[in-house]
Design a protein around this motif. Structure first.
Motif, PDB file in Angstrom:
ATOM      1  N   THR A 110       0.828  -1.197   0.000  1.00  0.00           N
ATOM      2  CA  THR A 110       0.000   0.000   0.000  1.00  0.00           C
ATOM      3  C   THR A 110       0.864   1.250   0.000  1.00  0.00           C
ATOM      4  OG1 THR A 110      -1.594  -1.196   1.276  1.00  0.00           O
ATOM      5  CG2 THR A 110      -1.820   1.170   1.238  1.00  0.00           C
ATOM      6  N   ILE A 133       0.871   4.347  -2.932  1.00  0.00           N
ATOM      7  CA  ILE A 133       0.186   5.600  -2.600  1.00  0.00           C
ATOM      8  C   ILE A 133       0.919   6.788  -3.233  1.00  0.00           C
ATOM      9  CG2 ILE A 133      -0.077   7.237  -0.696  1.00  0.00           C
ATOM     10  CD1 ILE A 133      -1.135   5.093   0.994  1.00  0.00           C
ATOM     11  N   PRO A 153       0.684  14.349  -3.403  1.00  0.00           N
ATOM     12  CA  PRO A 153      -0.530  15.001  -2.909  1.00  0.00           C
ATOM     13  C   PRO A 153      -0.611  14.982  -1.385  1.00  0.00           C
ATOM     14  CG  PRO A 153      -1.061  13.546  -4.712  1.00  0.00           C
ATOM     15  CD  PRO A 153       0.373  13.315  -4.398  1.00  0.00           C
ATOM     16  N   ILE A 154      -0.161  13.893  -0.775  1.00  0.00           N
ATOM     17  CA  ILE A 154      -0.234  13.811   0.688  1.00  0.00           C
ATOM     18  C   ILE A 154       0.714  14.818   1.323  1.00  0.00           C
ATOM     19  CG2 ILE A 154       0.302  12.327   2.656  1.00  0.00           C
ATOM     20  CD1 ILE A 154      -0.940  10.048   1.114  1.00  0.00           C
ATOM     21  N   LEU A 162      -0.813  18.183   0.968  1.00  0.00           N
ATOM     22  CA  LEU A 162      -1.888  18.313   1.958  1.00  0.00           C
ATOM     23  C   LEU A 162      -1.303  18.624   3.333  1.00  0.00           C
ATOM     24  CD1 LEU A 162      -4.992  17.876   2.246  1.00  0.00           C
ATOM     25  CD2 LEU A 162      -4.482  15.573   2.991  1.00  0.00           C
ATOM     26  N   PHE A 204      -0.244  22.041   3.476  1.00  0.00           N
ATOM     27  CA  PHE A 204      -1.420  22.892   3.450  1.00  0.00           C
ATOM     28  C   PHE A 204      -2.008  23.081   4.847  1.00  0.00           C
ATOM     29  CE2 PHE A 204      -5.917  23.766   2.736  1.00  0.00           C
ATOM     30  CZ  PHE A 204      -5.802  24.814   1.844  1.00  0.00           C
ATOM     31  N   VAL A 205      -2.062  22.013   5.637  1.00  0.00           N
ATOM     32  CA  VAL A 205      -2.637  22.168   6.971  1.00  0.00           C
ATOM     33  C   VAL A 205      -1.629  22.733   7.971  1.00  0.00           C
ATOM     34  CG1 VAL A 205      -4.515  20.541   6.806  1.00  0.00           C
ATOM     35  CG2 VAL A 205      -2.276  19.729   7.422  1.00  0.00           C
ATOM     36  N   MET A 206      -0.337  22.525   7.708  1.00  0.00           N
ATOM     37  CA  MET A 206       0.654  23.012   8.671  1.00  0.00           C
ATOM     38  C   MET A 206       0.983  24.489   8.464  1.00  0.00           C
ATOM     39  SD  MET A 206       1.539  20.632  10.774  1.00  0.00           S
ATOM     40  CE  MET A 206       3.187  20.839  11.405  1.00  0.00           C
ATOM     41  N   LYS A 216       3.512  26.586  10.571  1.00  0.00           N
ATOM     42  CA  LYS A 216       4.100  25.709  11.581  1.00  0.00           C
ATOM     43  C   LYS A 216       4.983  24.642  10.953  1.00  0.00           C
ATOM     44  CE  LYS A 216       1.786  27.250  15.270  1.00  0.00           C
ATOM     45  NZ  LYS A 216       0.348  27.167  15.292  1.00  0.00           N
ATOM     46  N   ILE A 251      -5.911   2.831   3.683  1.00  0.00           N
ATOM     47  CA  ILE A 251      -4.746   3.405   4.363  1.00  0.00           C
ATOM     48  C   ILE A 251      -4.473   4.817   3.854  1.00  0.00           C
ATOM     49  CG2 ILE A 251      -2.260   3.183   4.719  1.00  0.00           C
ATOM     50  CD1 ILE A 251      -2.559   0.275   5.008  1.00  0.00           C
ATOM     51  N   GLY A 252      -4.558   4.989   2.544  1.00  0.00           N
ATOM     52  CA  GLY A 252      -4.284   6.308   1.973  1.00  0.00           C
ATOM     53  C   GLY A 252      -5.212   7.366   2.540  1.00  0.00           C
ATOM     54  N   VAL A 281      -4.389   8.159   6.134  1.00  0.00           N
ATOM     55  CA  VAL A 281      -3.239   9.061   6.249  1.00  0.00           C
ATOM     56  C   VAL A 281      -3.716  10.490   6.014  1.00  0.00           C
ATOM     57  CG1 VAL A 281      -1.058   9.748   5.187  1.00  0.00           C
ATOM     58  CG2 VAL A 281      -1.507   7.342   5.628  1.00  0.00           C
ATOM     59  N   ALA A 282      -4.523  10.674   4.969  1.00  0.00           N
ATOM     60  CA  ALA A 282      -5.030  12.022   4.680  1.00  0.00           C
ATOM     61  C   ALA A 282      -5.856  12.558   5.851  1.00  0.00           C
ATOM     62  CB  ALA A 282      -5.867  11.995   3.410  1.00  0.00           C
ATOM     63  N   VAL A 337      -3.517  13.447   8.772  1.00  0.00           N
ATOM     64  CA  VAL A 337      -2.762  14.661   8.464  1.00  0.00           C
ATOM     65  C   VAL A 337      -3.634  15.902   8.659  1.00  0.00           C
ATOM     66  CG1 VAL A 337      -1.762  15.965   6.559  1.00  0.00           C
ATOM     67  CG2 VAL A 337      -1.031  13.642   6.954  1.00  0.00           C
ATOM     68  N   THR A 338      -4.872  15.838   8.180  1.00  0.00           N
ATOM     69  CA  THR A 338      -5.705  17.041   8.288  1.00  0.00           C
ATOM     70  C   THR A 338      -6.222  17.272   9.693  1.00  0.00           C
ATOM     71  OG1 THR A 338      -7.528  15.715   7.483  1.00  0.00           O
ATOM     72  CG2 THR A 338      -6.512  17.231   5.923  1.00  0.00           C
ATOM     73  N   THR A 368      -3.507  18.733  13.051  1.00  0.00           N
ATOM     74  CA  THR A 368      -2.942  20.065  13.059  1.00  0.00           C
ATOM     75  C   THR A 368      -3.480  20.901  14.221  1.00  0.00           C
ATOM     76  OG1 THR A 368      -3.142  22.177  11.947  1.00  0.00           O
ATOM     77  CG2 THR A 368      -4.630  20.475  11.248  1.00  0.00           C
ATOM     78  N   PRO A 369      -2.595  21.689  14.816  1.00  0.00           N
ATOM     79  CA  PRO A 369      -3.028  22.519  15.935  1.00  0.00           C
ATOM     80  C   PRO A 369      -3.732  23.807  15.471  1.00  0.00           C
ATOM     81  CG  PRO A 369      -0.694  22.813  15.531  1.00  0.00           C
ATOM     82  CD  PRO A 369      -1.170  21.775  14.576  1.00  0.00           C
ATOM     83  N   ILE A 370      -3.782  24.037  14.154  1.00  0.00           N
ATOM     84  CA  ILE A 370      -4.317  25.297  13.646  1.00  0.00           C
ATOM     85  C   ILE A 370      -5.810  25.139  13.370  1.00  0.00           C
ATOM     86  CG2 ILE A 370      -4.015  26.999  11.811  1.00  0.00           C
ATOM     87  CD1 ILE A 370      -1.298  25.374  11.320  1.00  0.00           C
ATOM     88  N   TYR A 415      -9.139  24.609   0.714  1.00  0.00           N
ATOM     89  CA  TYR A 415      -9.046  23.317   1.404  1.00  0.00           C
ATOM     90  C   TYR A 415      -9.859  22.237   0.718  1.00  0.00           C
ATOM     91  CZ  TYR A 415      -9.655  19.674   4.848  1.00  0.00           C
ATOM     92  OH  TYR A 415      -9.707  18.465   5.469  1.00  0.00           O
ATOM     93  N   VAL A 453      -8.093  20.926  -2.302  1.00  0.00           N
ATOM     94  CA  VAL A 453      -6.888  20.154  -1.981  1.00  0.00           C
ATOM     95  C   VAL A 453      -7.261  18.758  -1.494  1.00  0.00           C
ATOM     96  CG1 VAL A 453      -4.883  19.978  -0.470  1.00  0.00           C
ATOM     97  CG2 VAL A 453      -5.463  22.160  -1.483  1.00  0.00           C
ATOM     98  N   LEU A 454      -8.231  18.705  -0.588  1.00  0.00           N
ATOM     99  CA  LEU A 454      -8.644  17.407  -0.052  1.00  0.00           C
ATOM    100  C   LEU A 454      -9.238  16.541  -1.161  1.00  0.00           C
ATOM    101  CD1 LEU A 454      -8.882  15.743   2.515  1.00  0.00           C
ATOM    102  CD2 LEU A 454     -11.224  16.538   2.718  1.00  0.00           C
ATOM    103  N   THR A 507      -6.425  15.232  -3.398  1.00  0.00           N
ATOM    104  CA  THR A 507      -5.661  14.170  -2.748  1.00  0.00           C
ATOM    105  C   THR A 507      -6.437  12.858  -2.806  1.00  0.00           C
ATOM    106  OG1 THR A 507      -4.815  15.833  -1.238  1.00  0.00           O
ATOM    107  CG2 THR A 507      -4.418  13.553  -0.657  1.00  0.00           C
TER     108      THR A 507
END
Lengths: 285, 334
Positions: free
Chosen positions: A116, A120, A124-125, A128, A131-133, A136, B21-22, B25-26, B29-30, B33-35, B299, B302-303, B306
């Motif tokens: 997997t 993958i 893009p990951i 992403l 993008f969220v960080m 930071k 799994i992919g 992970v997404a 990741v989203t 975040t602390p933001i 956002y 982007v999501l 992905t």
């Protein structure tokens, strides 16, 4: 070990070339410790000067000396690659050895996860993630994420060796003499897979540096840390190519290509050295 | 036939696992975040234009829902999956009322076309050259070609694309360096438009091929040079079977099997390369869309991108796995 190195240097042109290129790149990186400038300062030298004395590789539109900037950039880029390689090596070693030794459902489960991660699409990951960080986003965080995503292919290689080690007699002997599984893996099997680990490390460093350069060129990393990628990013931001400040882009690109070729040559020649079949083939010619 | 069905079922399970799994992970990741992503996205999306307060309130509402910030983490997780399954990621923020799915559908054909063509060229050419180089290992021309091809291999996509751009954009301007087709031309299946599309794709395809060729070349060469020392090849040579036939039916065919597996494995990587290539050459595909979306703070787009890329890559891998038994009869038995 030293003798092997000397033989490789003498008889394998690829290895010698790789060592030479990497040695050159490393010495440039080492020069960053004696740099007269702080890499984060701008407008310390006259901007847009073409290569010449005293600014050997010219200066940027931000008033930085390209040569000294480059020493910091390549140091950070190399450190980044090493960090990713280090973390992902641990992951691939543990997973590869355990899957190869255990076999059965453990192996099937681990390899399913492994496959997997191989397919993958990473980019893009990573985007992403940036993008969220956003602000930071740090260098170390990116290295961590990339290491978590970049172990899979090498784990497969390590597993294939571990599988054959499992069937060897010395493994049976160790089991009967009462060694625990972790002991067998670390003391008996690890030494056999180390050569593969070394050669995959080179490829992994290449892979991570390539991704880092790409991400920073697009502005998707912490662009304030000087790396090869962020240098090209800033050059693009100041439209260096159009403005005729070609040295701002050309020298980082040249240096990173040298790094890639050096690591790649090392990986290929080590692979050749490890694989006995191709060694025999060379003997014939 | 029964074993083929079992094989398919297993591969399909793998496909589901890849997506699972992919996506996880997404999701992680989203959500790690602390933001506050909603306010940040809104700030980014509205920083350029003058958006009306009602539109901002609508955005905030749809974002809250999109991020699934209502309810506990479990509810958020379920909500996330619901959107992925129906591929509905709400309206795009940067192109506000346009749905994300519309934007993606518009860009997808470009990327898929680019990838199909460049992957096909890279794979066929790399295997052919590599196979020949492995079989005729004293041929000078092939050795020089090999050196060239492998020299480009470790260089990242961005840099090769940049080099092509400099050469064909400034030094020797013969090819269009940006866009997917001529701007003022009617879209459709007419001759002029197709020619324009092909012309515009030359450099992007070339950059992908140059980087990708080395891997297949090296893999095939080492596979073939191992196979030529096998007994059955030596025997065929002694028996006077024509060289071309040995190469075609005895050597290449056996070496192709692992290369097909490699094709499935490399798809994720090729996809990454396409995104960079699109950015450098301003190609109107998924990658360029993604980069714009990030810069615009969009956002939902982007999501959506992905997720679509994960689904697309795993579906392509499944497809290759399904064709695999045609090449290797042993797979059915395994």
């Amino acid at each position: 070990m030293l003798k092997i190195l000397r033989d490789l240097l003498r008889h394998n042109r690829g290895f010698a070339g790789g060592v030479f290129l990497l040695g050159f790149v490393l010495s440039i990186a080492a020069l960053s410790f004696v740099s007269p400038y702080n890499p984060l300062d701008s407008y310390v030298v006259p901007p847009d000067m073409p290569p010449g004395w005293p600014h050997v590789l010219g200066t940027t539109s931000r008033g930085q000396d390209v040569f000294w900037m480059l020493t910091f950039a390549i140091r950070n880029t190399l450190a980044f690659g090493l960090l990713v390689a280090l973390i992902s090596r641990v992951l691939s070693l543990v997973i590869g050895l355990v899957a190869g030794y255990a076999g059965g459902w453990v192996d099937r489960l681990l390899m399913s996860i492994n496959d997997t991660f191989i397919v993958i699409p990473l980019f893009p990951i990573l985007v992403l993630f940036y993008f969220v960080m956003r602000d930071k986003m740090s260098w170390v965080a990116l290295a961590g994420v990339m290491a978590c995503l970049g172990w899979a292919y090498d784990a497969r290689l390590i597993r294939s060796v571990a599988m054959s080690l499992r069937t060897r007699e010395f493994t049976e002997t160790s089991i009967f003499s009462g060694m625990s599984v972790p002991q067998i893996l670390v003391k008996e099997h690890l030494p056999y897979v180390l050569p593969i680990v070394f050669s995959t490390t080179m490829n992994n460093i290449n892979w991570s540096i390539g991704l880092e350069v790409t991400l920073s060129v697009l502005g998707f990393t912490d662009i304030n840390t000087p790396t090869i990628g962020s240098m090209i990013y800033w050059a693009n931001q100041h439209t260096a190519m159009v403005a005729g400040v070609w040295w701002w882009i050309a020298f980082p690109v040249a240096l990173v290509i040298m790094t890639f070729l050096g690591l790649f040559l090392l990986a290929v020649s080590m692979n050749e050295f490890i694989d006995p079949r191709s060694r025999l083939g060379r003997g014939k010619e | 036939m029964k074993s083929y069905a079992a094989y398919l079922l297993r591969r399909f399970g793998q496909f589901v696992l890849v997506m699972f799994i992919g996506m996880n992970v997404a999701f992680v990741v989203t959500h790690a975040t602390p933001i506050d992503p909603v306010e940040q996205s809104i700030a980014a999306a509205t920083s350029f234009g003058s958006t009306s307060p009602e539109a901002i309130a609508m955005m905030r509402e749809s974002l809250r829902e999109l991020y699934g910030l209502q309810g506990g983490i479990w509810e958020q997780y379920v909500g996330f999956w619901k959107r992925v399954v129906v591929l509905d990621f709400g309206p795009s923020l940067s192109a506000f009322p346009t749905p994300v799915s519309t934007l993606i559908w518009r860009a997808l054909p470009w990327t898929v076309g680019l990838l199909l063509v460049s992957t096909a060229i890279t794979w066929v050419l790399g295997n052919l050259l590599g196979g020949l180089a492995g079989y005729l290992h004293n041929n000078r021309t092939l050795n020089v070609t090999g050196l060239l091809v492998m020299g480009f291999h470790p260089i990242p996509y961005y840099i090769v694309a940049l080099l092509l751009l400099i050469v064909f954009g400034y030094v020797w301007p013969v090819l269009p360096i940006t866009g997917g087709a001529q701007m003022n031309m009617a879209r459709g299946w007419n001759f002029d438009f197709v020619v324009s599309v092909v012309k515009h794709s030359v450099l992007p395809v070339l950059s992908l091929v140059m980087v990708g060729l080395g891997g297949w070349f090296m893999g095939m060469r080492s596979l073939v040079s191992n196979i030529v020392s096998e007994d059955y090849v030596v025997y065929a040579e002694l028996g006077g079977v024509a060289k071309s036939r040995i190469l075609r039916s005895y050597v290449m065919r056996n070496a192709l099997v692992p290369q097909v597996t490699g094709l499935a494995m490399s798809l994720g990587g090729i996809f990454n390369g396409a995104i960079i290539t699109e950015q450098v050459f301003g190609y109107p595909g998924i990658g360029a869309l993604m980069i714009d979306a990030v810069h615009a703070g969009d956002y939902s787009l982007v999501l959506g991108l992905t997720s679509v890329s994960i689904v697309a890559v795993s579906a392509a891998v499944l497809l290759i796995d399904m064709l695999y038994p045609l090449l290797d009869p042993r797979v059915k038995l395994a």
